[in-house]
Scaffold this active site. Structure first.
Site, PDB file in Angstrom:
ATOM      1  N   HIS A  72     -28.998 -16.291 -10.738  1.00  0.00           N
ATOM      2  CA  HIS A  72     -28.877 -15.833  -9.347  1.00  0.00           C
ATOM      3  C   HIS A  72     -29.296 -14.376  -9.183  1.00  0.00           C
ATOM      4  CE1 HIS A  72     -24.713 -14.456 -10.596  1.00  0.00           C
ATOM      5  NE2 HIS A  72     -25.090 -13.431  -9.850  1.00  0.00           N
ATOM      6  N   ASP A 118     -26.188 -21.249 -14.667  1.00  0.00           N
ATOM      7  CA  ASP A 118     -26.620 -19.994 -14.055  1.00  0.00           C
ATOM      8  C   ASP A 118     -27.076 -19.004 -15.132  1.00  0.00           C
ATOM      9  OD1 ASP A 118     -27.047 -17.873 -12.348  1.00  0.00           O
ATOM     10  OD2 ASP A 118     -24.915 -17.484 -11.968  1.00  0.00           O
ATOM     11  N   GLN A 205     -18.635  -6.907  -8.415  1.00  0.00           N
ATOM     12  CA  GLN A 205     -20.003  -6.789  -7.924  1.00  0.00           C
ATOM     13  C   GLN A 205     -20.799  -5.853  -8.821  1.00  0.00           C
ATOM     14  OE1 GLN A 205     -17.196  -6.086  -6.156  1.00  0.00           O
ATOM     15  NE2 GLN A 205     -17.517  -6.446  -3.982  1.00  0.00           N
ATOM     16  N   GLY A 206     -21.990  -6.292  -9.228  1.00  0.00           N
ATOM     17  CA  GLY A 206     -22.851  -5.478 -10.081  1.00  0.00           C
ATOM     18  C   GLY A 206     -22.783  -5.840 -11.542  1.00  0.00           C
ATOM     19  N   ASP A 207     -21.827  -6.687 -11.915  1.00  0.00           N
ATOM     20  CA  ASP A 207     -21.700  -7.113 -13.312  1.00  0.00           C
ATOM     21  C   ASP A 207     -22.409  -8.434 -13.580  1.00  0.00           C
ATOM     22  OD1 ASP A 207     -20.209  -4.920 -14.075  1.00  0.00           O
ATOM     23  OD2 ASP A 207     -18.324  -5.848 -13.522  1.00  0.00           O
ATOM     24  N   SER A 208     -22.853  -9.109 -12.525  1.00  0.00           N
ATOM     25  CA  SER A 208     -23.506 -10.411 -12.679  1.00  0.00           C
ATOM     26  C   SER A 208     -24.595 -10.367 -13.740  1.00  0.00           C
ATOM     27  CB  SER A 208     -24.123 -10.845 -11.348  1.00  0.00           C
ATOM     28  OG  SER A 208     -23.142 -11.155 -10.409  1.00  0.00           O
TER      29      SER A 208
END
Length: 383
Positions: A72, A118, A205-208
């Site tokens: 993603h 993913d 958020q931002g660690d994906s």
């Protein structure tokens, strides 16, 4: 979606939907009651295979030229020079940080078609100097216990991205407990959950795309997860959800091997990959053709795949065929099956064993019935 709260790798529910799956609705209260997502600064060199990606995701060095991240975080499979991978320090402003440009992206075919699995691979344009690599789990032996998460993402839900790498530990959450939180959005075969029941530690958020690791008996790191999604960051009762690496390991390693040389370079095995991103209208009861030229000096494999992205208001009308350079036609999808849903975003597997890969491959898309039109947005072939 939330990913991993303690490290900021998770996604926020209002910001992301994984594939076709819809995520659980946000909890009624807007304030999860957590000010810090439980992370502490990582020591220099503690996680030397960590990579920060320019779109705001994390990743890990699988080889000295291939980064493992979340699907993603990237676009479709194909050439891509838009991504910068920063490597070399826990401090993103350190003079030791070196930036590398992407060359090619490979997205998990399952994610492209159904929104699960993913993961994606980013091939860099040149090898990383003095690269330190992470081993991935090929069995489920390490899929329980206590895990380590790390990332440059937000230290709290809705917070800012970080200059310094944060780390935290989270325990395994079994499938039944995770399903209590996420219901049918959880796919236990491809997803791994971790987090504290009371919350307080998670990716955000931002660690994906970043790794979740376990430790072997010798203390060596092994990657068991890829930060994927979750609800909020570190909320009580909502663990982080990670791509289960052991389930996808064989496909990840095979794809990495295929990307071992320069895509499209003659004579390099496993690099017969091509993409056509030129949109073509599909007229009512019309046929559109689109071509991809391949030059790799080898034969196709038995696991060749064709990914197709078509916008159409009645997909049952559509028939899809692949035509080899030699003129042999392979039917990927037949028309007239009474499927009135919209659009086709699918990856088809074709047995092309022994077929010469070099030459021009053609995709034929036919609208067999009247009343609807559409567009062939893009397609790719991985031989």
């Amino acid at each position: 979606m939330r990913g991993l709260a303690g490290l900021g790798v998770a996604l926020v529910a209002s910001a992301l939907t994984v594939g076709a799956a819809s995520l659980p609705a946000l909890a009624a209260e807007s304030d999860p009651g957590i000010n810090v997502v439980g992370g502490t600064p990582a020591d220099e060199g503690e996680y030397p295979w960590m990579v920060r990606l320019s779109m705001g995701c994390g990743g890990s060095l699988l080889t000295d030229q291939i980064v493992l991240t979340a699907a993603h975080c990237v676009d479709n499979t194909g050439p891509d020079t838009s991504i910068t991978a920063s490597y070399g320090s826990v401090d993103l402003q350190s003079p030791n940080i070196v930036d590398y440009q992407s060359e090619y992206v490979h997205v998990s075919p399952t994610y492209a078609s159904s929104g699960i699995d993913d993961w994606a691979l980013i091939k860099l344009s040149e090898p990383v100097a003095d690269a330190q690599l992470i081993e991935i789990a090929e069995t489920a032996d390490y899929d329980q216990g206590t895990f380590e998460i790390m990332g440059w993402g937000a230290p709290s839900e809705g917070g800012p991205q970080q200059r310094y790498l944060l780390k935290a530990e989270v325990p395994f959450v079994d499938d039944a407990a995770c399903a209590d939180a996420y219901g049918n959005d959880l796919d236990p075969a491809t997803m791994l959950c971790a987090g504290l029941e009371q919350g307080g530690t998670d990716t955000c958020q931002g660690d994906s795309g970043g790794p979740m690791i376990a430790r072997t008996e010798a203390g060596d790191p092994i990657q068991v997860g890829v930060v994927s999604w979750g609800q909020g960051c570190a909320r009580p009762g909502y663990p982080g959800v990670y791509t289960q690496v052991s389930n996808a390991a064989a496909e990840i390693l095979a794809a990495a091997a295929d990307l071992g040389g320069d895509p499209g370079e003659p004579g390099e095995p496993g690099n017969c990959v091509g993409t056509n991103n030129t949109a073509a209208p599909i007229a009512d009861r019309g046929t559109v053709t689109s071509t991809i030229a391949v030059n790799c000096g080898e034969s196709a494999t038995a696991t060749a795949s064709v990914s197709v992205d078509i916008t159409h208001t009645y997909r049952g009308d559509i028939g899809i065929q692949l035509v080899s350079p030699a003129g042999t036609t392979y039917t990927l999808k037949s028309s007239g099956i009474g499927d009135g849903a919209d659009d086709i975003v699918e990856t088809y597997t074709v047995d092309l064993s022994g077929v010469a890969a070099d030459g021009t491959w053609t995709l034929k898309v036919t609208d067999a019935y009247s009343g609807d039109t559409g567009t062939l947005n893009n397609w790719s072939v991985d031989l």
